[in-house]
Design a protein around this motif. Structure first.
Motif, PDB file in Angstrom:
ATOM      1  N   ASP A 178      39.368 -31.139  11.749  1.00 51.04           N
ATOM      2  CA  ASP A 178      38.728 -31.571  12.985  1.00 51.04           C
ATOM      3  C   ASP A 178      38.533 -30.413  13.962  1.00 51.04           C
ATOM      4  OD1 ASP A 178      38.697 -34.265  12.126  1.00 51.04           O
ATOM      5  OD2 ASP A 178      40.776 -34.524  12.767  1.00 51.04           O
ATOM      6  N   LEU A 179      38.430 -29.178  13.434  1.00 53.57           N
ATOM      7  CA  LEU A 179      38.366 -28.007  14.303  1.00 53.57           C
ATOM      8  C   LEU A 179      37.214 -28.054  15.305  1.00 53.57           C
ATOM      9  CD1 LEU A 179      39.567 -25.300  15.085  1.00 53.57           C
ATOM     10  CD2 LEU A 179      38.172 -24.223  13.305  1.00 53.57           C
ATOM     11  N   PRO A 180      35.983 -28.396  14.918  1.00 53.29           N
ATOM     12  CA  PRO A 180      34.902 -28.419  15.916  1.00 53.29           C
ATOM     13  C   PRO A 180      35.220 -29.341  17.096  1.00 53.29           C
ATOM     14  CG  PRO A 180      33.985 -28.460  13.715  1.00 53.29           C
ATOM     15  CD  PRO A 180      35.463 -28.650  13.557  1.00 53.29           C
ATOM     16  N   ALA A 181      35.803 -30.510  16.818  1.00 49.97           N
ATOM     17  CA  ALA A 181      36.158 -31.435  17.896  1.00 49.97           C
ATOM     18  C   ALA A 181      37.289 -30.883  18.747  1.00 49.97           C
ATOM     19  CB  ALA A 181      36.553 -32.793  17.303  1.00 49.97           C
ATOM     20  N   ILE A 182      38.220 -30.195  18.119  1.00 47.20           N
ATOM     21  CA  ILE A 182      39.340 -29.597  18.851  1.00 47.20           C
ATOM     22  C   ILE A 182      38.833 -28.511  19.785  1.00 47.20           C
ATOM     23  CG2 ILE A 182      41.406 -28.167  18.569  1.00 47.20           C
ATOM     24  CD1 ILE A 182      41.893 -29.735  15.933  1.00 47.20           C
ATOM     25  N   VAL A 183      37.895 -27.709  19.296  1.00 48.37           N
ATOM     26  CA  VAL A 183      37.310 -26.653  20.126  1.00 48.37           C
ATOM     27  C   VAL A 183      36.569 -27.263  21.309  1.00 48.37           C
ATOM     28  CG1 VAL A 183      35.577 -24.831  20.200  1.00 48.37           C
ATOM     29  CG2 VAL A 183      37.172 -24.968  18.266  1.00 48.37           C
ATOM     30  N   GLU A 184      35.811 -28.317  21.047  1.00 48.85           N
ATOM     31  CA  GLU A 184      35.067 -28.968  22.127  1.00 48.85           C
ATOM     32  C   GLU A 184      36.021 -29.516  23.184  1.00 48.85           C
ATOM     33  OE1 GLU A 184      31.705 -32.492  22.768  1.00 48.85           O
ATOM     34  OE2 GLU A 184      32.529 -32.062  20.776  1.00 48.85           O
ATOM     35  N   GLU A 185      37.123 -30.091  22.752  1.00 46.28           N
ATOM     36  CA  GLU A 185      38.108 -30.628  23.695  1.00 46.28           C
ATOM     37  C   GLU A 185      38.760 -29.514  24.517  1.00 46.28           C
ATOM     38  OE1 GLU A 185      42.201 -33.340  23.670  1.00 46.28           O
ATOM     39  OE2 GLU A 185      41.199 -32.825  21.796  1.00 46.28           O
ATOM     40  N   PHE A 186      38.978 -28.357  23.894  1.00 45.20           N
ATOM     41  CA  PHE A 186      39.578 -27.221  24.601  1.00 45.20           C
ATOM     42  C   PHE A 186      38.657 -26.704  25.707  1.00 45.20           C
ATOM     43  CE2 PHE A 186      40.248 -22.632  25.102  1.00 45.20           C
ATOM     44  CZ  PHE A 186      41.607 -22.595  25.395  1.00 45.20           C
ATOM     45  N   ALA A 187      37.350 -26.836  25.516  1.00 49.15           N
ATOM     46  CA  ALA A 187      36.343 -26.415  26.493  1.00 49.15           C
ATOM     47  C   ALA A 187      36.432 -24.928  26.812  1.00 49.15           C
ATOM     48  CB  ALA A 187      36.469 -27.227  27.782  1.00 49.15           C
ATOM     49  N   PRO A 188      36.194 -24.060  25.809  1.00 51.84           N
ATOM     50  CA  PRO A 188      36.251 -22.616  26.042  1.00 51.84           C
ATOM     51  C   PRO A 188      35.138 -22.156  26.983  1.00 51.84           C
ATOM     52  CG  PRO A 188      35.292 -23.080  23.891  1.00 51.84           C
ATOM     53  CD  PRO A 188      35.790 -24.384  24.422  1.00 51.84           C
ATOM     54  N   GLY A 189      35.383 -21.039  27.668  1.00 53.91           N
ATOM     55  CA  GLY A 189      34.385 -20.484  28.577  1.00 53.91           C
ATOM     56  C   GLY A 189      34.861 -19.156  29.103  1.00 53.91           C
ATOM     57  N   GLU A 190      34.217 -18.655  30.143  1.00 47.74           N
ATOM     58  CA  GLU A 190      34.608 -17.390  30.745  1.00 47.74           C
ATOM     59  C   GLU A 190      36.061 -17.473  31.225  1.00 47.74           C
ATOM     60  OE1 GLU A 190      33.096 -14.607  30.832  1.00 47.74           O
ATOM     61  OE2 GLU A 190      31.155 -15.253  30.024  1.00 47.74           O
ATOM     62  N   GLY A 191      36.892 -16.549  30.776  1.00 43.49           N
ATOM     63  CA  GLY A 191      38.293 -16.546  31.174  1.00 43.49           C
ATOM     64  C   GLY A 191      39.134 -17.585  30.471  1.00 43.49           C
ATOM     65  N   ARG A 192      38.550 -18.283  29.525  1.00 39.48           N
ATOM     66  CA  ARG A 192      39.275 -19.333  28.794  1.00 39.48           C
ATOM     67  C   ARG A 192      38.884 -19.245  27.321  1.00 39.48           C
ATOM     68  NH1 ARG A 192      42.001 -24.116  29.577  1.00 39.48           N
ATOM     69  NH2 ARG A 192      41.549 -25.824  28.138  1.00 39.48           N
ATOM     70  N   ARG A 193      39.474 -18.291  26.642  1.00 35.30           N
ATOM     71  CA  ARG A 193      39.130 -18.042  25.254  1.00 35.30           C
ATOM     72  C   ARG A 193      40.089 -18.750  24.304  1.00 35.30           C
ATOM     73  NH1 ARG A 193      37.264 -11.747  24.420  1.00 35.30           N
ATOM     74  NH2 ARG A 193      35.320 -11.881  25.613  1.00 35.30           N
ATOM     75  N   LEU A 194      39.598 -18.989  23.111  1.00 36.69           N
ATOM     76  CA  LEU A 194      40.397 -19.625  22.071  1.00 36.69           C
ATOM     77  C   LEU A 194      40.311 -18.812  20.794  1.00 36.69           C
ATOM     78  CD1 LEU A 194      42.085 -22.013  21.015  1.00 36.69           C
ATOM     79  CD2 LEU A 194      39.936 -23.174  20.466  1.00 36.69           C
ATOM     80  N   GLY A 195      41.468 -18.480  20.234  1.00 39.30           N
ATOM     81  CA  GLY A 195      41.533 -17.821  18.940  1.00 39.30           C
ATOM     82  C   GLY A 195      42.171 -18.764  17.939  1.00 39.30           C
ATOM     83  N   VAL A 196      41.628 -18.852  16.746  1.00 39.54           N
ATOM     84  CA  VAL A 196      42.130 -19.777  15.733  1.00 39.54           C
ATOM     85  C   VAL A 196      42.428 -19.018  14.448  1.00 39.54           C
ATOM     86  CG1 VAL A 196      41.698 -21.908  14.458  1.00 39.54           C
ATOM     87  CG2 VAL A 196      40.687 -21.599  16.739  1.00 39.54           C
ATOM     88  N   LEU A 197      43.643 -19.193  13.942  1.00 39.73           N
ATOM     89  CA  LEU A 197      44.053 -18.561  12.682  1.00 39.73           C
ATOM     90  C   LEU A 197      44.057 -19.626  11.593  1.00 39.73           C
ATOM     91  CD1 LEU A 197      45.203 -15.943  11.332  1.00 39.73           C
ATOM     92  CD2 LEU A 197      47.465 -16.934  11.715  1.00 39.73           C
ATOM     93  N   VAL A 198      43.270 -19.394  10.551  1.00 35.74           N
ATOM     94  CA  VAL A 198      43.081 -20.389   9.496  1.00 35.74           C
ATOM     95  C   VAL A 198      43.647 -19.875   8.181  1.00 35.74           C
ATOM     96  CG1 VAL A 198      41.359 -21.715   8.203  1.00 35.74           C
ATOM     97  CG2 VAL A 198      41.010 -21.262  10.638  1.00 35.74           C
ATOM     98  N   ASP A 199      44.374 -20.748   7.471  1.00 32.76           N
ATOM     99  CA  ASP A 199      44.854 -20.422   6.131  1.00 32.76           C
ATOM    100  C   ASP A 199      43.698 -20.522   5.132  1.00 32.76           C
ATOM    101  OD1 ASP A 199      47.385 -20.295   7.241  1.00 32.76           O
ATOM    102  OD2 ASP A 199      48.011 -22.265   6.512  1.00 32.76           O
ATOM    103  N   HIS A 200      43.753 -19.677   4.104  1.00 37.08           N
ATOM    104  CA  HIS A 200      42.806 -19.727   2.984  1.00 37.08           C
ATOM    105  C   HIS A 200      41.356 -19.671   3.452  1.00 37.08           C
ATOM    106  CE1 HIS A 200      41.238 -21.565  -0.959  1.00 37.08           C
ATOM    107  NE2 HIS A 200      41.716 -20.363  -1.230  1.00 37.08           N
ATOM    108  N   LEU A 201      41.082 -18.730   4.354  1.00 37.55           N
ATOM    109  CA  LEU A 201      39.717 -18.566   4.851  1.00 37.55           C
ATOM    110  C   LEU A 201      38.996 -17.563   3.950  1.00 37.55           C
ATOM    111  CD1 LEU A 201      37.838 -19.529   7.121  1.00 37.55           C
ATOM    112  CD2 LEU A 201      38.468 -17.477   8.391  1.00 37.55           C
ATOM    113  N   VAL A 202      38.434 -18.076   2.863  1.00 39.73           N
ATOM    114  CA  VAL A 202      37.712 -17.247   1.904  1.00 39.73           C
ATOM    115  C   VAL A 202      36.330 -17.846   1.694  1.00 39.73           C
ATOM    116  CG1 VAL A 202      39.792 -16.459   0.723  1.00 39.73           C
ATOM    117  CG2 VAL A 202      38.657 -18.539  -0.059  1.00 39.73           C
ATOM    118  N   GLU A 203      35.404 -17.022   1.231  1.00 38.55           N
ATOM    119  CA  GLU A 203      34.018 -17.459   1.053  1.00 38.55           C
ATOM    120  C   GLU A 203      33.941 -18.649   0.108  1.00 38.55           C
ATOM    121  OE1 GLU A 203      29.667 -15.586  -0.232  1.00 38.55           O
ATOM    122  OE2 GLU A 203      31.468 -14.319  -0.168  1.00 38.55           O
TER     123      GLU A 203
END
Length: 274
Positions: free
Chosen positions: A151-176
């Motif tokens: 549900d990452l896209p929804a989680i990002v939307e809920e976080f409401a990133p913007g100027e001065g409010r950044r979000l970094g996400v570390l994902v397991d098994h992020l391969v092509e």
């Protein structure tokens, strides 16, 4: 590492010629963080001799500055750095945190920034805290864990990133071609950085020799990975106990694979870059 708590009048007036006793003298002991106000260079003391004091910033860059009166800022306030007395003057290098960065002695956690780093699970969060906890407290960054990234896209939307409010996400098994990579591609905000390591689980990001094994076992398809690893290694069936055993074996960044180290450092830089 650069202090922003200067107040409104630190540089007003002739502050380099203060009244006697107004500016404190601080021994330039290894690990002390100071800033040169002329250049804005901020770093920890890594050496001090008759030629001056050497500062090293968080990227490993070093510069030498003369020990002039009222020549530095600490916590935004002018100070005079002096050579430390006794054995401390002979120390050639700074104390290091578990991540390999300069340990800031006596540092208190900053008020948390609005920016955050999200990781996939409790084990990821505990490993990040053990290795990068000091750095994160110095920077005022909070790490939170998710229950997977479906549900990452929804989680990002809920976080409401913007100027001065950044979000970094570390994902397991992020391969092509993986499910995780397809989900990550749906996040397009310039205020969000989704990155990750290639391992099936963060357990694999710990070097096998640190744990006392020759390699992480290959687990057959259809078998839960952690349970399969425990069975192959003969460690029983308690996932929590298995993780505690792994975490106890990790003392510093040298016990982790570069593929994880680089991604966590990248996230920290991203959420603290302003």
């Amino acid at each position: 590492m650069r202090s922003k708590n200067y107040g409104n009048d630190v540089l007003s007036g002739d502050w380099r010629r203060p009244r006697k006793g107004q500016i404190p003298e601080i021994p330039a002991e290894p690990g002390l963080v100071a800033e040169d106000p002329d250049s804005g260079f901020c770093g920890a003391v890594v050496g001090c001799d008759k030629f001056g004091v050497t500062l090293e910033d968080r990227f490993g860059k070093r510069r030498v500055f003369p020990l002039t009166k009222s020549g530095f800022l600490i916590d935004g306030k002018p100070v005079t750095l002096v050579r430390p007395a006794g054995p401390a003057a002979e120390v050639s290098g700074p104390a290091r945190s578990a991540s390999g960065s300069i340990a800031v002695r006596g540092a208190r956690a900053k008020v948390a920034k609005e920016s955050r780093i999200y990781v996939e699970g409790v084990h990821d969060a505990e490993l990040v805290e053990k290795i990068w906890g000091h750095d994160l407290r110095v920077e005022g960054v909070v790490v939170e864990y998710l229950e997977g990234v479906d549900d990452l896209p929804a989680i990002v939307e809920e976080f409401a990133p913007g100027e001065g409010r950044r979000l970094g996400v570390l994902v397991d098994h992020l391969v092509e071609g993986s499910k995780e990579s397809r989900i990550a591609a749906r996040v397009t905000s310039p205020h969000v950085l989704v990155t990750g390591h290639p391992f099936i689980d963060v357990w694999e990001a710990v070097k096998p020799d640190a744990v006392g094994i020759s390699a992480w076992p290959r687990v057959p398809r259809g078998v839960p990975w952690k349970e399969g690893v425990l069975a192959e290694l003969g460690w029983g069936d308690d996932v929590g106990a298995g993780w505690k055993r792994i975490l106890r074996s990790v003392d510093s960044y040298t016990d982790l694979e570069p593929a994880l180290l680089g991604r966590v450092e990248e996230l920290i830089d991203f959420v603290t870059a302003f």
